[in-house]
Enzyme design. Structure first.
Site, PDB file in Angstrom:
ATOM      1  N   ASN A  42       0.832  -1.203   0.000  1.00  0.00           N
ATOM      2  CA  ASN A  42       0.000   0.000   0.000  1.00  0.00           C
ATOM      3  C   ASN A  42       0.868   1.255   0.000  1.00  0.00           C
ATOM      4  O   ASN A  42       1.986   1.255   0.514  1.00  0.00           O
ATOM      5  CB  ASN A  42      -0.979  -0.004   1.174  1.00  0.00           C
ATOM      6  CG  ASN A  42      -0.296   0.163   2.513  1.00  0.00           C
ATOM      7  OD1 ASN A  42      -0.079   1.274   2.965  1.00  0.00           O
ATOM      8  ND2 ASN A  42       0.066  -0.955   3.154  1.00  0.00           N
TER       9      ASN A  42
ATOM     10  N   CYS B 174     -23.217   8.300 -10.114  1.00  0.00           N
ATOM     11  CA  CYS B 174     -24.536   8.017 -10.699  1.00  0.00           C
ATOM     12  C   CYS B 174     -24.558   6.691 -11.458  1.00  0.00           C
ATOM     13  O   CYS B 174     -25.594   6.035 -11.538  1.00  0.00           O
ATOM     14  CB  CYS B 174     -24.974   9.169 -11.598  1.00  0.00           C
ATOM     15  SG  CYS B 174     -25.446  10.636 -10.656  1.00  0.00           S
TER      16      CYS B 174
END
Length: 759
Positions: free
Chosen positions: A280, A335
């Protein structure tokens, strides 16, 4: 699109070779090495052995043979590099583990390509050398031949190249390997085989994770019986079995501010270098900052499927890892996720967000409220837009509306949650945008990437429907400390008995078609103070909540018993069914939901081999940046690219040049006034602001009374007063950031200050 690849025969390709170039700074080398390997074969046939290491007689014979072979060779080299040929002869009888890892990784991937027909094969010859690993000028300062002979049979092939003194130096190295996953395992194996820390030195390895079953296909030091054991312990023990002299110490710590009492000044000062094996960015950047502070070399590497990279960070020479970053990952529009998914990746991300929004965030908010209600409410009302109302409603649902008392309540909630998400929501969407809806330009609304959905009717006889209720109910129960029920038949029976209110789509409900509409609505949407106060008043009192148990669930993809992935898979596939998207099984869903691009052993072997080649240079103390190589590879294409590291950018104040590796060194205690005077006298700098971490210790705009009070404080006392924390006993030095004006009153950028405390 499948392609057919044609290759020349061995005979034809020997005469007219096609090369894959690995290093564009060595464009002429493949041709020379192509002929040199043929000459080596002839030498071996004549002498029944390879040229002796660093032997002048054999090297002269090799050069004579090269001229003879090259003269009549179809792939004749016009100008052969005699220095390269001498080195070739001097070291060709040696073997080093990192080079075997590089060539082995590439070769294994080529075998996989031949078996699977996947990815482009090498076309047709690939030569790789790393002569920069040798002494900076090995020919002019060549030691006696006996230097490259040894009684140590284990390392003889490495000593034949680098010599006995270098082998002894390797044995005394102190390294910190951060991570014991795929790269960490390969690193420990290589270090063990190379003889690093096998005679006075130590390799420290840390990893807080435990071994999961899914690790076994690429983290090769682990076996099935090691599952659930600590990675660092098992990896250290396995690498020590390979070489009993390997001195490795395993830790189980996360690297970060919380372990700086373990990895303190004393720890870092004894290290020769650090090798990252992390997965990471945050941890990589933290270790990069520590290496810059302690001025330790850092070997950074990473893999992503068939892609890999290696970066070497050298104090005072190169930029650091954090100096440049990859662009952020492309995110899926909100969306698209909420209303218009068209790929399984969209539904899986929606399911991941659902997990966080249902099982993590509400419980997080509830815990904060339970620990300090007043502070929580004060912080919430300061949020922008409609966030305060949404946050308090989420809290109210967690503590009142959707708080279960029994497991049956959890099933009731899960069944209604199914209805809300896979039936009601879709029916409302189709009410707003019917299947035959047209846009203002006359084009069908449901076209292109927008798939027209259909609602799903719950049916207890369909396994997927029960999967969802079963996982959701048990996770809800876990969240509230209610005993789970893993009896699938019992859960099915409870779900069948839940009474669900018939949904009727409502007019006036706004559904945003794109993110810009949603953002505009969010920015203009405020919170009615009366509504906010009404929700706040409806929250139960602390007396009513006494004894409440609620804890957030942290998503863990690798534990098959915790039902996390069961929920994600069921949720995603139901959403996919709504939109006629092909579903994904648990394995594929785990890879996508966990944002995993599978690590493969071939890339890992290659990348760690390249890391260890750079280690050879560090151990020898190379101070010429041109000898180091950053590597970028993609075995699928295939592509191999090597370049010099980027030098550390230089800044300047007054007549002093500095880089990220420089700092002001101040030793011994002094007052704040003495500190300011020191910089004014020694560096002609007027300090305008002084901070330590997030705490402002001094600034020109502070109230005069506060400044006067602080001027007589010693710097260590000032830090403790402002931060309201004692300086830990393990801290030997403080770091101060300063803003300064030069002698002309101009603002100048300067390094940080390392303030060494009195012992």
């Amino acid at each position: 699109m499948p392609q057919t690849t044609h290759f020349k025969s061995m005979k034809a390709s020997m005469a007219s070779p096609d090369f894959v170039i690995s290093d564009f700074a060595k464009m002429e080398r493949p041709g020379v090495l192509h002929v040199a390997f043929e000459v080596l074969d002839r030498f071996r046939q004549s002498h029944q052995r390879l040229p002796r290491p660093w032997n002048e007689e054999d090297t002269n014979e090799f050069l004579r043979l090269f001229k003879e072979v090259n003269e009549g060779h179809p792939a004749r080299v016009e100008e052969a590099d005699e220095k390269l040929l001498k080195l070739f002869s001097f070291v060709c009888c040696g073997d080093v583990c990192p080079m075997q890892a590089v060539i082995g990784g590439i070769s294994a991937q080529e075998v996989m390509k031949a078996c699977s027909g996947k990815f482009q094969p090498i076309h047709q010859w690939f030569y790789f050398d790393a002569t920069e690993c040798l002494h900076t000028d090995p020919l002019s300062t060549k030691p006696p031949e006996t230097t490259f002979q040894s009684e140590q049979q284990r390392y003889q092939s490495q000593i034949a190249i680098f010599g006995k003194d270098f082998q002894d130096k390797l044995a005394r190295q102190n390294y910190f390997v951060v991570g014991a996953g795929a790269i960490g395992c390969e690193l420990l194996k290589n270090l063990s085989m190379m003889g690093v820390s096998c005679g006075g030195g130590t390799v420290y390895v840390t990893d807080m994770d435990t071994i999961e079953k899914s690790n076994l296909n690429r983290q090769f030091l682990f076996r099935p019986w090691d599952v659930q054991k600590v990675k660092s312990d098992v990896a250290a023990a396995a690498s020590k079995k390979m070489n009993p002299h390997f001195h490795v110490v395993a830790h189980q710590n996360r690297v970060g501010s919380e372990t700086e009492h373990v990895y303190d000044d004393g720890f870092f000062e004894k290290l020769d270098a650090v090798a990252n094996a992390l997965d990471n960015i945050d941890a990589r950047m933290y270790m990069d900052r520590r290496c810059v502070y302690y001025r330790k070399p850092l070997l950074e590497s990473g893999t992503l499927g068939t892609k890999g990279n290696v970066q070497v960070v050298i104090p005072h020479l190169t930029e650091s890892y954090s100096s440049s970053q990859d662009p952020p990952e492309k995110s899926i529009p909100i969306c698209t996720l909420k209303n218009f998914p068209n790929a399984i990746e969209h539904t899986l991300q929606w399911a991941r967000d659902m997990f966080e929004g249902v099982f993590t965030q509400p419980a997080d908010s509830a815990q904060q409220y339970l620990s300090d209600p007043q502070r929580y409410l004060e912080r919430t009302v300061k949020l922008g837009g409609s966030q305060p109302f949404e946050e308090l409603n989420t809290l109210k649902r967690a503590l009142v509306d959707e708080r279960p008392r029994l497991f049956e309540d959890c099933v009731n909630w899960a069944r209604k949650h199914f209805e809300a998400n896979f039936n009601n929501q879709i029916r409302q969407l189709l009410f707003n945008f019917p299947p035959d809806q047209l846009t203002s330009s006359g084009v069908p609304f449901w076209s292109g990437p927008k798939r027209c959905p259909h609602h799903v009717v719950f049916d207890v006889s369909i396994p997927l429907h029960v999967d969802y209720v079963f996982a959701a109910a048990n996770l809800k129960a876990e969240m509230y400390g209610i005993p789970q029920n893993r009896d699938r038949a019992a859960v099915s029976s409870m779900a069948s008995a839940v009474a669900v209110v018939e949904f009727t789509p409502r007019a006036g409900v706004t559904i945003h078609v794109n993110d810009s509409e949603a953002e505009a609505s969010s920015n203009h949407g405020g919170t009615d103070h009366d509504d906010l106060e009404s929700v706040a008043k409806s929250l139960p009192s602390m007396e009513q909540l006494k004894g409440t148990v609620i804890r957030p669930l942290s998503f863990e993809k690798d534990d098959d018993s915790n039902l996390h992935m069961d929920f994600i898979v069921a949720c995603s596939n139901l959403r996919a069914e709504n939109y006629d998207i092909p579903p994904a099984d648990k394995h594929k869903s785990k890879l996508i939901a966990g944002r995993i691009i599978p690590a493969i052993a071939t890339t890992t072997s290659l990348v760690v081999g390249l890391v260890c080649l750079e280690m050879y240079k560090l151990v020898q103390g190379h101070d010429n940046m041109e000898t180091y190589k950053n590597g970028f590879v993609n075995l699928a294409l295939p592509f191999f690219g090597f370049s010099e590291p980027i030098s550390a950018p230089k800044l300047k104040f007054q007549e002093t040049e500095w880089s990220l590796w420089d700092r002001f060194e101040v030793t011994g205690e002094m007052t704040l006034r003495g500190f300011l005077d020191y910089f004014h006298k020694e560096h002609q700098l007027e300090i305008t602001m002084l901070s330590q971490g997030v705490s402002m210790l001094y600034s020109f705009f502070m109230p005069k009374a506060k400044v006067n009070e602080r001027m007589q404080m010693k710097m260590s006392q000032l830090v403790e007063v402002v931060t309201k924390k004692p300086i830990p006993s393990y801290v030997k030095a403080l770091v101060f950031e300063i803003c300064c004006n030069d002698k002309d009153g101009e603002d100048v950028e300067v390094p940080y200050v390392r303030y060494t405390l009195e012992k």
